[in-house]
Design an enzyme around this catalytic site. Sequence first.
Site, PDB file in Angstrom:
ATOM      1  N   PHE A  68      -0.924   6.515  -2.146  1.00  0.00           N
ATOM      2  CA  PHE A  68      -2.243   6.646  -2.770  1.00  0.00           C
ATOM      3  C   PHE A  68      -2.570   5.532  -3.768  1.00  0.00           C
ATOM      4  O   PHE A  68      -3.703   5.393  -4.194  1.00  0.00           O
ATOM      5  CB  PHE A  68      -2.415   8.012  -3.460  1.00  0.00           C
ATOM      6  N   TYR A 118      -1.979   1.979   2.988  1.00  0.00           N
ATOM      7  CA  TYR A 118      -3.303   1.397   3.215  1.00  0.00           C
ATOM      8  C   TYR A 118      -3.148   0.170   4.117  1.00  0.00           C
ATOM      9  O   TYR A 118      -2.192  -0.591   3.990  1.00  0.00           O
ATOM     10  CB  TYR A 118      -3.928   0.965   1.891  1.00  0.00           C
ATOM     11  N   HIS A 125      -6.621  17.684   1.779  1.00  0.00           N
ATOM     12  CA  HIS A 125      -6.429  16.260   1.481  1.00  0.00           C
ATOM     13  C   HIS A 125      -7.587  15.775   0.598  1.00  0.00           C
ATOM     14  O   HIS A 125      -8.727  16.234   0.750  1.00  0.00           O
ATOM     15  CB  HIS A 125      -6.388  15.461   2.789  1.00  0.00           C
TER      16      HIS A 125
END
Length: 224
Positions: free
Chosen positions: A79, A68, A188
């Site tokens: 994640f 991120y 995804h």
Amino acid sequence: MDVKIEEAWKNVLHAEFSKPYFQQAVTFIKTEKAQGKIIYPPGQLIFNAFNTTPFDNVKVVLLGQDPYHGYGQAHGLSFSVPDGVNPPPSLINIFKELNKDIGMPIPKTGNLAKWAQQGVLLLNAVLTVRANEPASHAKIGWMEFTNSVISKISGEKEGVVFLLWGRFAQEKQELIDETKHQVLKAAHPSPFSADKGFFGCKHFSKTNNYLVKQGKDPIDWLLD
């Protein structure tokens, strides 16, 4: 090069650390930091996935793309976000599928470290990113390193579940010996694609069914 990484991983990957591509990646990051650029995750967390999930403990590989790129989100686990950080949209969809698949309540935390501690290697294919610039470190050498990681797991272990979500992750399938391991593929979990095959994939129950058949402990997916 002395890389601060869990000892078994260091033994498995030691040859990679002396290769030119790895040294170039390290130099690239040091140069950017010297120029005042902000890099995520923080340096001590770049190898967090490896340090939280020792090589000998790996039972599942959950492959992400890159960290991120927003402030405070990346902590070296694909994640996952630290406690107190709102789960991003893809992670929310992962939790929705867990709820549908195994009835898990939607957790309050987006921190997946509990999975990593049970043997889920939360591996991003690219280990760093420049703040607010997605994929900015995609071509500095990390993918050569993580391709080697996947190949080493495939070659030296047996009965590992590889969760490949989305086209990017599925391109890594060629690195995996499917006579020894279980590969589970789906769209995804991004809001742009989750309804194209991620929702309803039941990968969490399928993972545990496979692990049990291998004589391994299943993953406790509960986070709260």
